[in-house]
Design a protein around this motif. Structure first.
Motif, mmCIF file in Angstrom:
data_model
loop_
_atom_site.group_PDB
_atom_site.id
_atom_site.type_symbol
_atom_site.label_atom_id
_atom_site.label_comp_id
_atom_site.label_asym_id
_atom_site.label_seq_id
_atom_site.Cartn_x
_atom_site.Cartn_y
_atom_site.Cartn_z
ATOM 1 N N THR A 29 14.792 -5.237 7.636
ATOM 2 C CA THR A 29 14.913 -5.623 6.226
ATOM 3 C C THR A 29 13.628 -5.446 5.424
ATOM 4 O OG1 THR A 29 14.474 -7.958 6.760
ATOM 5 C CG2 THR A 29 16.791 -7.269 6.662
ATOM 6 N N LEU A 30 12.517 -5.077 6.076
ATOM 7 C CA LEU A 30 11.330 -4.677 5.339
ATOM 8 C C LEU A 30 11.507 -3.234 4.870
ATOM 9 C CD1 LEU A 30 8.554 -6.158 7.659
ATOM 10 C CD2 LEU A 30 9.123 -6.955 5.351
ATOM 11 N N GLN A 31 10.672 -2.812 3.906
ATOM 12 C CA GLN A 31 10.748 -1.424 3.469
ATOM 13 C C GLN A 31 10.084 -0.531 4.513
ATOM 14 O OE1 GLN A 31 8.282 0.530 0.371
ATOM 15 N NE2 GLN A 31 10.196 0.697 -0.768
ATOM 16 N N GLY A 32 10.813 0.465 4.963
ATOM 17 C CA GLY A 32 10.309 1.367 5.990
ATOM 18 C C GLY A 32 11.434 1.803 6.908
ATOM 19 N N THR A 33 11.090 2.608 7.887
ATOM 20 C CA THR A 33 12.058 3.098 8.864
ATOM 21 C C THR A 33 11.945 2.289 10.140
ATOM 22 O OG1 THR A 33 11.955 5.345 7.958
ATOM 23 C CG2 THR A 33 12.767 5.095 10.218
ATOM 24 N N PRO A 34 13.009 1.592 10.565
ATOM 25 C CA PRO A 34 12.952 0.790 11.790
ATOM 26 C C PRO A 34 12.936 1.673 13.038
ATOM 27 C CG PRO A 34 14.761 0.077 10.354
ATOM 28 C CD PRO A 34 14.291 1.410 9.859
ATOM 29 N N PHE A 35 12.067 1.302 13.994
ATOM 30 C CA PHE A 35 11.998 1.952 15.298
ATOM 31 C C PHE A 35 12.379 0.923 16.354
ATOM 32 C CE2 PHE A 35 9.959 5.059 12.874
ATOM 33 C CZ PHE A 35 9.595 6.169 13.629
ATOM 34 N N VAL A 36 13.418 1.220 17.115
ATOM 35 C CA VAL A 36 13.898 0.334 18.175
ATOM 36 C C VAL A 36 13.577 0.978 19.513
ATOM 37 C CG1 VAL A 36 15.918 -0.780 19.196
ATOM 38 C CG2 VAL A 36 15.733 -0.550 16.698
ATOM 39 N N TYR A 37 12.898 0.238 20.368
ATOM 40 C CA TYR A 37 12.540 0.761 21.682
ATOM 41 C C TYR A 37 13.615 0.414 22.697
ATOM 42 C CZ TYR A 37 9.973 1.623 25.987
ATOM 43 O OH TYR A 37 9.596 2.095 27.221
ATOM 44 N N GLN A 38 13.916 1.333 23.594
ATOM 45 C CA GLN A 38 15.007 1.151 24.553
ATOM 46 C C GLN A 38 14.953 -0.212 25.229
ATOM 47 O OE1 GLN A 38 13.950 4.604 27.016
ATOM 48 N NE2 GLN A 38 13.390 3.219 28.677
ATOM 49 N N GLY A 39 16.086 -0.898 25.238
ATOM 50 C CA GLY A 39 16.170 -2.234 25.827
ATOM 51 C C GLY A 39 15.936 -3.344 24.844
ATOM 52 N N GLN A 40 15.288 -3.039 23.731
ATOM 53 C CA GLN A 40 15.049 -4.045 22.701
ATOM 54 C C GLN A 40 16.374 -4.552 22.138
ATOM 55 O OE1 GLN A 40 12.169 -2.664 19.885
ATOM 56 N NE2 GLN A 40 12.599 -4.251 18.376
ATOM 57 N N GLU A 41 17.359 -3.651 22.078
ATOM 58 C CA GLU A 41 18.646 -4.002 21.476
ATOM 59 C C GLU A 41 19.467 -4.954 22.347
ATOM 60 O OE1 GLU A 41 19.634 -0.177 23.792
ATOM 61 O OE2 GLU A 41 17.897 -1.199 22.936
ATOM 62 N N ILE A 42 19.035 -5.203 23.592
ATOM 63 C CA ILE A 42 19.716 -6.202 24.425
ATOM 64 C C ILE A 42 18.770 -7.365 24.770
ATOM 65 C CG2 ILE A 42 21.415 -4.608 25.364
ATOM 66 C CD1 ILE A 42 19.715 -4.526 27.960
ATOM 67 N N GLY A 43 17.572 -7.335 24.214
ATOM 68 C CA GLY A 43 16.632 -8.441 24.449
ATOM 69 C C GLY A 43 15.969 -8.402 25.808
ATOM 70 N N MET A 44 15.636 -7.192 26.312
ATOM 71 C CA MET A 44 14.932 -7.101 27.588
ATOM 72 C C MET A 44 13.566 -7.787 27.494
ATOM 73 S SD MET A 44 15.901 -3.305 29.116
ATOM 74 C CE MET A 44 14.594 -3.385 30.356
ATOM 75 N N ALA A 62 0.821 -1.209 0.000
ATOM 76 C CA ALA A 62 0.000 0.000 0.000
ATOM 77 C C ALA A 62 0.858 1.264 0.000
ATOM 78 C CB ALA A 62 -0.926 0.006 1.220
ATOM 79 N N LEU A 63 2.030 1.211 0.657
ATOM 80 C CA LEU A 63 2.870 2.402 0.779
ATOM 81 C C LEU A 63 4.139 2.312 -0.054
ATOM 82 C CD1 LEU A 63 2.481 3.093 4.610
ATOM 83 C CD2 LEU A 63 1.243 4.149 2.718
ATOM 84 N N ALA A 64 4.128 1.414 -1.027
ATOM 85 C CA ALA A 64 5.324 1.226 -1.858
ATOM 86 C C ALA A 64 5.636 2.453 -2.703
ATOM 87 C CB ALA A 64 5.144 0.007 -2.761
ATOM 88 N N GLU A 65 4.608 3.162 -3.144
ATOM 89 C CA GLU A 65 4.808 4.322 -4.011
ATOM 90 C C GLU A 65 4.491 5.635 -3.316
ATOM 91 O OE1 GLU A 65 6.205 4.007 -6.870
ATOM 92 O OE2 GLU A 65 6.204 1.816 -6.823
ATOM 93 N N TYR A 120 15.165 1.091 -0.192
ATOM 94 C CA TYR A 120 14.324 1.521 -1.308
ATOM 95 C C TYR A 120 13.869 0.379 -2.220
ATOM 96 C CZ TYR A 120 15.955 6.190 -0.024
ATOM 97 O OH TYR A 120 16.224 7.355 0.658
ATOM 98 N N GLY A 121 14.358 -0.833 -1.984
ATOM 99 C CA GLY A 121 14.049 -1.928 -2.884
ATOM 100 C C GLY A 121 12.598 -2.387 -2.840
ATOM 101 N N GLU A 122 12.154 -3.011 -3.927
ATOM 102 C CA GLU A 122 10.816 -3.586 -3.983
ATOM 103 C C GLU A 122 10.738 -4.813 -3.068
ATOM 104 O OE1 GLU A 122 9.898 -4.476 -8.015
ATOM 105 O OE2 GLU A 122 9.929 -2.375 -8.676
ATOM 106 N N TYR A 123 9.530 -5.112 -2.638
ATOM 107 C CA TYR A 123 9.281 -6.228 -1.713
ATOM 108 C C TYR A 123 8.419 -7.265 -2.406
ATOM 109 C CZ TYR A 123 6.575 -8.627 1.974
ATOM 110 O OH TYR A 123 5.925 -9.554 2.761
ATOM 111 N N GLU A 124 8.794 -8.533 -2.247
ATOM 112 C CA GLU A 124 7.973 -9.640 -2.769
ATOM 113 C C GLU A 124 7.929 -10.761 -1.734
ATOM 114 O OE1 GLU A 124 7.646 -12.862 -6.468
ATOM 115 O OE2 GLU A 124 9.328 -11.443 -6.387
#
Length: 573
Positions: free
Chosen positions: A373-388, A330-333, A496-500
């Motif tokens: 690795t999906l198309q979009g901007t990744p949002f990481v919540y504090q502590g997620q990066e250490i597996g809280m 839906a948001l590819a273009e 920016y790549g296409e997704y399939e």
């Protein structure tokens, strides 16, 4: 390929200030504490910090009840502290976006105080309706007003936090609408003066140098004329939501916001869009609109039943893949995706969608792979990066979240549950408090978060899962996130790549291709603890693994044999 923008190529790190780092020893995280950790954020490799509310507030909803949009709450520091944070981030080529909460304010906000008093300038700043307020003593604040459950509210709308969405105020002798806590009256966006005040406030912050806004429940700001009753069977949202989700004037308001507050700035704007579906999103997101991207809820509702937030069900991966694919397409273009699994309103990622026991590291890195690795901007919540992980609640007094407190009250009052102990498992799986436990910096007292008594208890595993340990281990979740961020920087295909989608009906494996010009990348992720063999429909002569969460890679042939929670990214040729 969509137009290039800095915010499309960025990684966002969300900070919940109360729980990030306490510099004063009062048990509450603060802005100077964030400044102390700016080098940490730079080392992790993030590009943007999203700061949850630090404004003046009575803290009925942990800062989402704002009493003054242009002041910093003393428990977080001063405006000078905030300006230093902005300077420290900008000095390191990182950016800052602020939470914008303009569907509602606190009932302590000057606008509401004056509106309640009938001040002509502010009389229509909120959604007031006449009605029978029942009986009760005089009150000077909503917290002292007669409960709407004892009276006749203007319609049957329900609050997201439970109960009626209306509260009777004796001073005004009228009801006001509150889609969230009763201390959070909804602004009346039909009133031009409200919109002017909001746009002026936004411009004030942009002039101070911030790089954008995350807009809280922004698609609820437009309410229909007449405020008709809601259909109790319309959706899994509170009664009445179908009347104001993507309300009648939302598109016009977002265009006006762009023209009056955003058009002259290179700002990143992220809209939290409750109940929005993928097919509707391009209408509100894109060029010359107030929103660059949307925080939607479909994928974080996939493991919830008809009962909503506190009705957990097993994860259906096929449905999850369908949801991601709808939004990718839906948001590819037009528009852009916000990619997230966790935030301050959601339980911990690895406890919810992974395995926080035997396969904590494997499942946390697998989910990180999908996120980046999906198309979009990744949002990481504090502590997620250490597996809280999620926490536990030994006693009802341990529950801090107003939504969770209301749920406990309603659950016990309904007779469905006889004691807190019976409700407790749902809290430990679903409560927002899971995400709000202090950041685990070290195995010292209070996980290195504070020298005082923390405002909310640290999680049970705080001495085992820490930043200090993760950074010292080159094979940790922390280093894997860092490598993923670097991979996005090195491969524009991931941005920016296409997704399939591949294998759409496979119940355990999420596999897809990302393609840009001559580069083809394959992502394969096992969402469970089994060891499935999958046949991938590929036309490739060779595959080079770019990243994976096991030391040895699986053989990429006619059949790929995956290990529990395995994730791999390949470049195909």
């Amino acid at each position: 390929m969509t137009d290039r923008e800095w915010w499309k190529e960025a990684v966002v790190y969300q900070i919940y200030p109360r729980s990030f780092n306490d510099s004063t020893g009062d048990g509450i995280g603060d802005i100077p504490g964030i400044v102390e950790k700016v080098d940490y954020l730079e080392a992790l490799g993030v590009d943007v910090v999203w700061l949850n509310p630090v404004y003046e507030s009575p803290m009925e909803d942990n800062g989402y009840d704002i009493a003054d949009y242009r002041a910093i709450h003393p428990q977080f520091g001063t405006m000078d502290d905030w300006e230093r944070l902005l300077e420290e981030l900008h000095d390191r080529d990182m950016r800052l976006i602020m939470d914008l909460v303009v569907n509602h304010t606190s009932d302590r906000h000057e606008w509401f105080v004056r509106s309640r008093e009938g001040d002509e300038e502010y009389a229509d700043h909120y959604v007031w309706r006449p009605g029978d307020g029942g009986t009760g003593g005089e009150g000077t604040s909503s917290s002292e007003s007669t409960s709407s459950a004892q009276s006749n509210p203007p319609n049957n709308w329900e609050s997201f936090f439970g109960g009626s969405a209306w509260r009777y105020d004796h001073e005004r002798e009228a009801y006001f609408l509150h889609l969230y806590d009763e201390s959070q009256p909804d602004l009346n966006w039909d009133e031009p003066a409200v919109r002017e005040d909001v746009y002026e406030m936004m411009s004030w912050w942009l002039e101070k140098g911030i790089d954008g806004f995350r807009m809280d429940v922004i698609n609820l700001i437009s309410k229909p004329e007449g405020l008709p009753d809601g259909d109790p069977d319309a959706s899994g949202l509170p009664v009445g939501a179908e009347q104001y989700v993507n309300g009648p004037d939302l598109e016009a308001y977002l265009s006006e916001m762009y023209e009056n507050a955003l058009a002259d700035y290179d700002a990143m704007t992220v809209g939290e869009t409750v109940g929005m579906e993928a097919e509707e999103a391009p209408r509100y997101i894109g060029d010359e609109r107030a929103l660059n991207m949307a925080i939607h809820f479909e994928h974080v509702n996939v493991d919830r039943g008809e009962g909503g937030k506190y009705d957990p069900v097993d994860l259906d991966l096929v449905e999850l893949k369908q949801i991601f694919t709808r939004w990718q397409n839906a948001l590819a273009e037009e528009g852009w995706n916000c990619l997230y699994f966790s935030n301050h309103d959601q339980p911990r990622t690895v406890s919810r969608f992974g395995d926080d026991g035997e396969y904590r590291e494997e499942s946390a890195t697998m989910l990180a792979t999908v996120l980046c690795t999906l198309q979009g901007t990744p949002f990481v919540y504090q502590g997620q990066e250490i597996g809280m992980t999620n926490t536990t609640f030994e006693d009802r007094s341990d529950v801090e979240d107003v939504w969770a407190q209301n749920f406990v009250d309603e659950a016990l009052a309904s007779g469905e549950y006889d004691s807190f102990e019976e409700v407790r498992p749902l809290l430990e799986e679903c409560s927002r408090d899971n995400a709000r436990t202090p950041m685990q910096w070290s195995d010292g007292p209070n996980a290195g978060f504070t020298e005082g008594e923390p405002w909310i208890d640290v999680a049970d595993d705080a001495d085992e899962i820490t930043v200090e340990a993760a950074r010292a281990d080159p094979d940790s979740i922390w280093h894997y996130y860092r490598d993923l961020f670097a991979l996005r920087d090195d491969h524009e295909t991931l941005v920016y790549g296409e997704y399939e989608l591949l294998l759409p009906d496979h119940p355990e494996v999420f596999a897809y291709e990302r393609t840009l010009e001559d580069e083809r990348l394959l992502v394969v992720c096992n969402f469970f603890d089994g060891e499935p063999g999958v046949d991938l429909p590929l036309e490739a002569t060779a595959a080079d693994r770019l990243i994976g969460n096991y030391e040895t890679e699986p053989t990429l042939g006619e059949t790929v044999e995956l290990r529990p929670y395995e994730a791999c990214v390949y470049r195909l040729s």
